[in-house]
Design an enzyme around this catalytic site. Structure first.
Site, PDB file in Angstrom:
ATOM      1  N   ARG A  15     -28.888   7.961  17.041  1.00 23.48           N
ATOM      2  CA  ARG A  15     -28.582   7.094  18.186  1.00 23.48           C
ATOM      3  C   ARG A  15     -27.988   5.749  17.761  1.00 23.48           C
ATOM      4  NH1 ARG A  15     -33.721   6.575  21.593  1.00 23.48           N
ATOM      5  NH2 ARG A  15     -34.714   6.835  19.578  1.00 23.48           N
ATOM      6  N   LEU A  17     -25.053   4.632  18.247  1.00 27.27           N
ATOM      7  CA  LEU A  17     -24.237   3.991  19.281  1.00 27.27           C
ATOM      8  C   LEU A  17     -25.114   3.240  20.280  1.00 27.27           C
ATOM      9  CD1 LEU A  17     -21.411   3.530  20.421  1.00 27.27           C
ATOM     10  CD2 LEU A  17     -21.747   5.547  21.854  1.00 27.27           C
ATOM     11  N   LYS A  18     -26.230   3.844  20.630  1.00 28.45           N
ATOM     12  CA  LYS A  18     -27.164   3.182  21.556  1.00 28.45           C
ATOM     13  C   LYS A  18     -27.568   1.825  20.993  1.00 28.45           C
ATOM     14  CE  LYS A  18     -31.930   3.523  23.134  1.00 28.45           C
ATOM     15  NZ  LYS A  18     -31.741   3.507  24.578  1.00 28.45           N
ATOM     16  N   LYS A 118     -23.945  11.761  38.990  1.00 28.50           N
ATOM     17  CA  LYS A 118     -24.137  12.862  38.056  1.00 28.50           C
ATOM     18  C   LYS A 118     -22.857  13.623  37.779  1.00 28.50           C
ATOM     19  CE  LYS A 118     -28.834  14.297  38.231  1.00 28.50           C
ATOM     20  NZ  LYS A 118     -28.921  14.979  36.936  1.00 28.50           N
ATOM     21  N   CYS A 650     -37.169  11.332  45.445  1.00 27.94           N
ATOM     22  CA  CYS A 650     -36.673   9.959  45.447  1.00 27.94           C
ATOM     23  C   CYS A 650     -35.171   9.887  45.607  1.00 27.94           C
ATOM     24  CB  CYS A 650     -37.118   9.199  44.228  1.00 27.94           C
ATOM     25  SG  CYS A 650     -37.354  10.173  42.779  1.00 27.94           S
ATOM     26  N   GLU A 672     -37.248   8.284  49.646  1.00 31.74           N
ATOM     27  CA  GLU A 672     -36.611   6.982  49.512  1.00 31.74           C
ATOM     28  C   GLU A 672     -35.870   6.662  50.800  1.00 31.74           C
ATOM     29  OE1 GLU A 672     -33.453   6.453  46.423  1.00 31.74           O
ATOM     30  OE2 GLU A 672     -32.557   5.524  48.172  1.00 31.74           O
ATOM     31  N   HIS A 701     -36.622  -0.361  43.141  1.00 34.34           N
ATOM     32  CA  HIS A 701     -35.625  -0.513  42.075  1.00 34.34           C
ATOM     33  C   HIS A 701     -35.285  -1.966  41.834  1.00 34.34           C
ATOM     34  CE1 HIS A 701     -35.079   3.654  43.528  1.00 34.34           C
ATOM     35  NE2 HIS A 701     -35.104   3.866  42.239  1.00 34.34           N
TER      36      HIS A 701
HETATM   37  N1  GLN Z   1     -45.549  10.254  40.829  1.00 32.50           N
HETATM   38  C1  GLN Z   1     -44.404   9.765  40.138  1.00 32.50           C
HETATM   39  C2  GLN Z   1     -44.528   8.251  39.949  1.00 32.50           C
HETATM   40  O1  GLN Z   1     -45.004   7.604  40.802  1.00 32.50           O
HETATM   41  C3  GLN Z   1     -43.122  10.065  40.884  1.00 32.50           C
HETATM   42  C4  GLN Z   1     -41.912   9.595  40.157  1.00 32.50           C
HETATM   43  C5  GLN Z   1     -40.580  10.127  40.704  1.00 32.50           C
HETATM   44  O2  GLN Z   1     -40.469  10.547  41.809  1.00 32.50           O
HETATM   45  N2  GLN Z   1     -39.523  10.081  39.911  1.00 32.50           N
HETATM   46  O3  GLN Z   1     -44.128   7.711  38.954  1.00 32.50           O
HETATM   47 ZN    ZN Z   2     -39.445   9.007  43.315  1.00 34.22          ZN
END
Ligand code: GLN
Ligand code: ZN
Length: 767
Positions: A15, A17-18, A118, A650, A672, A701
């Site tokens: 890694r 490059l990272k 993605k 999510c 979400e 986030h």
């Molecule tokens: N239960 C996981 C957390 O709270 C759910 C994470 C996710 O949805 N990516 O971290």
């Molecule tokens: Zn989530």
């Protein structure tokens, strides 16, 4: 027959490059040093491929961040907001590049990064090109030419790789109304022609245009664009050998189109779609060469030479060996670098695998074997295949029999939701707008340091356990204090939501250095499912039981679902994915039942990856969704009606799969929602989603703390489309990446918001 490669991992075996990128971003290293690291990696990769004996080695597959962003810079598709960065004389081209990738905050300028999404159905993410109505293109960065020249100086004539013009446009997003991005093709093509004009005098022989969209569902307009660009290229450069590469799916309805393009060679993915070979061979025009993608570029298993030779002989018998090339199925950036540096893995399992470097050796070995040389390679390979096929490490008849005997009723709760709901209301006694969180609480540096000390032996198991217990207890006390309704234990004992389960399941193995680029400097190290999956013992009961023992409130059990565990691992290629999914589902089912027996009344099975597992072609969606939904249901259906099953996802695009989400039949789903201001609830409202829903009201986030009023406002929006009895109050996702102070503030506000809503509903009823 010639061998070639479509792309090699660029992160460096260790890694490099990272590390270099991150140091550069933190001003800890100079631009010169960063560029030198890039140069070293390119040189190493070219030499390694040359030594392996690959005939056509790619160039321009290296990227400091992302190959799509590289191309945007090459063709000058720089969104206007970055012009200020470009105009500042202190900034280099790399600074502009990283500003587009990561945003720019300096000297009072604050510019957001470009969107990332993605790359087809991989776990790689690319930077989405932005297109405007009067978009102009011009050759801005000459990276492709410079890299080609750099290899030439080292005595290697490479095959430059570039995303083809049609795929490039299709990967981008229109940022204004009133035009179609495909109409930009006429403006874009001249830049490609200019690149070819510059490369041609440098002894260029082959060039590879990646056109993965030829293997996707595309419009008639896109088909026309394909005809147009490759005819124009042919007209101007009849001498250059053009290879169009497709991957990740079969040509299917685009077979005639792809074969009619006036190019020299076409690459097809025979790992993802072996059945396309016959059709392609039956109608391939007499001048076209065919590149067979036979070594899986996206998984870690050794190639089955007998099978691959079957494809090769078939192609050669129709085309003759000078019209056949062999290669990995796609770029090797999706596989880990080098198996040789894995030292702790059992040698038996290691002998079934091949990482990028080993895959190149396989391609070269297959070339020898096709000529009838070096037959020892075949013997060795047959032995490895045999050992894997019969290994007792892999095969458990008990597990296989259990999957085979799953009955319809195993995928069904005892009663429909309406009846379960009545029983759950009685058993759980929750208020309206019940509050909960998604599972994890902040993984502080402290918590992570305990884990690493424990792994290094600097903490005993008992010491580590005591520390985690203390952290869990504090979180429980605190949730009680603020008046949360359904508590969580906090997941402090978990490193990662898939790895944690993988480590405890039979059939999983872990690499030490099997990193794969996810985006920019981010890499992931997916666990590897090598055998039949089973659960030797309880995985989470200890922590859930402990947490429940601390409180009279409801403690939610926390599990990762079978589809997500599957999706975020390297999986077996010796049985269909659904089979592995059901094995994992049964393991999770047993865990769910054990949690119930331990007195846990609410159990969440996270499935954040259900949507990303969708096949690329719509025709294949149903089949996938059927087994994916069933796997979830198998995992969730072993409990009695009173036990409440939650699931969590999510992301926010539900419109096209809402029926399938409803078919999962979880009692509660948390999703979400906060960023879109509840807009995505419309999908649930229009569909009349029958079960309970917790639309996230706290954007996890960001470190920002939302106010009670904001959350009440969001909940009122939700209340307008979803009935009050159905609504839960929770954050968007887990709080693992947040810090405690903001988490505490935000959740306290969230609980008050729920209380306020309960009051206002009471008043509505009274008035
Ligand atoms: N239960 C996981 C957390 O709270 C759910 C994470 C996710 O949805 N990516 O971290
Ligand atoms: Zn989530």
């Amino acid at each position: 027959m010639q061998t070639h490669n479509l792309g090699y991992p660029r992160i460096g075996t260790h890694r490099e490059l990272k590390k270099a990128n991150e140091e550069y971003w933190q001003n800890k290293t100079s631009l010169k040093n960063l560029l030198q690291v890039g140069k070293n990696i390119r040189k190493q990769n070219w030499q390694l491929q040359k030594e392996a004996g690959i005939d056509w080695i790619p160039s321009n597959d290296f990227s400091f961040y992302d190959q799509v962003l590289d191309l945007s810079l090459t063709v000058g598709a720089i969104p206007e907001r970055y012009h200020a960065v470009a105009l500042n004389k202190e900034n280099s081209e790399m600074d502009l590049y990283f500003a587009m990738a990561r945003g720019y905050q300096k000297n009072g300028i604050d510019i957001k990064a470009m969107e990332m999404t993605k790359w087809f159905d991989t776990n790689y993410h690319y930077i989405v090109p932005e297109f405007y109505k009067n978009q102009e293109f011009k050759l801005l960065s000459t990276k492709i030419i410079d890299n080609y020249y750099e290899a030439l100086q080292l005595g290697i004539i490479t095959k430059p790789v570039i995303i083809g013009p049609v795929s490039y446009l299709l990967l981008g997003k229109e940022k204004e109304e009133g035009f179609d991005k495909l109409d930009l093709i006429k403006n874009l093509l001249p830049v490609y022609l200019e690149i070819l004009r510059k490369l041609e005098p440098l002894d260029l022989e082959w060039i590879q245009f990646d056109e993965p969209f030829l293997a996707m569902d595309i419009s008639a307009k896109a088909k026309k664009a394909y005809q147009y660009v490759y005819s124009e290229i042919k007209k101007e450069f009849p001498q250059i050998k053009t290879l169009v590469a497709t991957y990740f799916d079969g040509l299917k309805d685009n077979t005639e189109l792809a074969l009619s393009l006036p190019v020299c060679a076409l690459h097809i993915d025979l790992v993802r779609c072996p059945e396309q070979l016959d059709k392609v061979l039956s109608i391939i025009p007499s001048k076209l060469s065919l590149s067979l993608g036979i070594v899986d570029g996206r998984n870690v298993w050794k190639n089955d030479f007998t099978k691959s030779l079957g494809f090769i002989y078939k192609a050669i018998s129709t085309l003759g060996d000078n019209r056949v090339m062999i290669a990995p199925s796609c770029s090797l950036i999706h596989s880990p670098c080098d198996l040789d540096i894995e030292t702790i893995m059992s040698s038996e399992i290691k002998n079934w695998m091949a990482f990028a470097k080993q895959k190149l050796n396989e391609i070269v070995a297959l070339n020898y074997l096709a000529r009838g040389e070096k037959l020892a390679f075949l013997e060795e390979n047959k032995k490895a295949m045999e050992s894997r096929k019969n290994s007792t490490l892999i095969h458990s008849s008990k597990v296989k029999e259990r999957v085979a005997s799953i009955r319809e009723e195993d995928a069904q709760r005892q009663n429909p939701f309406s009846l379960r709901r009545e029983k759950q209301v009685k058993a759980l006694k929750l208020p309206l707008f019940p509050t909960t969180t998604i599972g994890s609480f902040p993984q502080t540096t402290e918590v992570r340091s305990w884990r690493s000390k424990f792994k290094k032996g600097e903490l005993t198991a008992a010491e580590y356990d005591a520390l985690l217990k203390k952290e869990t207890e504090e979180s429980v006390r605190w949730q009680e204090e603020i008046g949360m309704d359904v508590l969580v234990h906090g997941e402090f004992e978990r490193n990662d939501m898939v790895e944690y389960f993988g480590e405890q399941l039979q059939g999983y193995v872990f690499s030490k250095n099997g990193w794969v680029q996810s985006y920019g400097s981010r890499c992931v190290k997916p666990p590897i499912v090598f055998g039949d999956v089973s659960r030797p013992k309880e995985m989470t009961v200890y922590w859930s039981k402990y947490a429940q023992s601390l409180t009279n409130k409801l403690m939610k059990g926390m599990l990762t679902g079978p589809v997500t565990i599957l999706q975020w691992s390297f999986v077996r290629d010796d049985q269909p994915r659904w089979q592995t999914a059901f094995q994992i589902a049964l393991a999770i089912r047993d865990e769910v039942c054990d949690l119930e027996n331990a007195g846990i009344k609410v159990i969440q099975i996270d499935e954040p990856a259900i949507r990303e597992g969708l096949p690329l072609r719509k025709a294949d969606w149903n089949n996938y969704l059927n087994w994916a939904v069933k796997a979830f249901r198998v995992s969730a259906s072993g409990v009695k009606d009173e036990t409440q099953i939650h699931t969590h996802m999510c992301y926010s695009e539900f419109n096209d799969i809402i029926q399938n989400i409803a078919d999962m039949d979880a009692d509660v789903i948390t999703i979400e929602c906060s960023r879109s201001q509840m807009e995505l609830l419309d999908a649930f409202a229009d569909f009349k989603y029958p079960n309970e829903i917790g639309p996230g009201v706290y954007d996890i986030h960001s470190p920002r703390v939302p106010s009670k009023e904001e959350m009440v406002d969001l909940l009122n929006k939700a209340k307008a489309v979803i009935s009050v009895e159905q609504l839960w109050v929770n954050p968007d996702c887990g709080l693992k990446t947040r810090h405690w102070p903001e988490t505490k503030k935000a959740l306290t506000e969230m609980v008050s918001a729920a209380k306020m809503l309960r009051l206002s509903v009471k008043e509505e009823v009274l008035s």
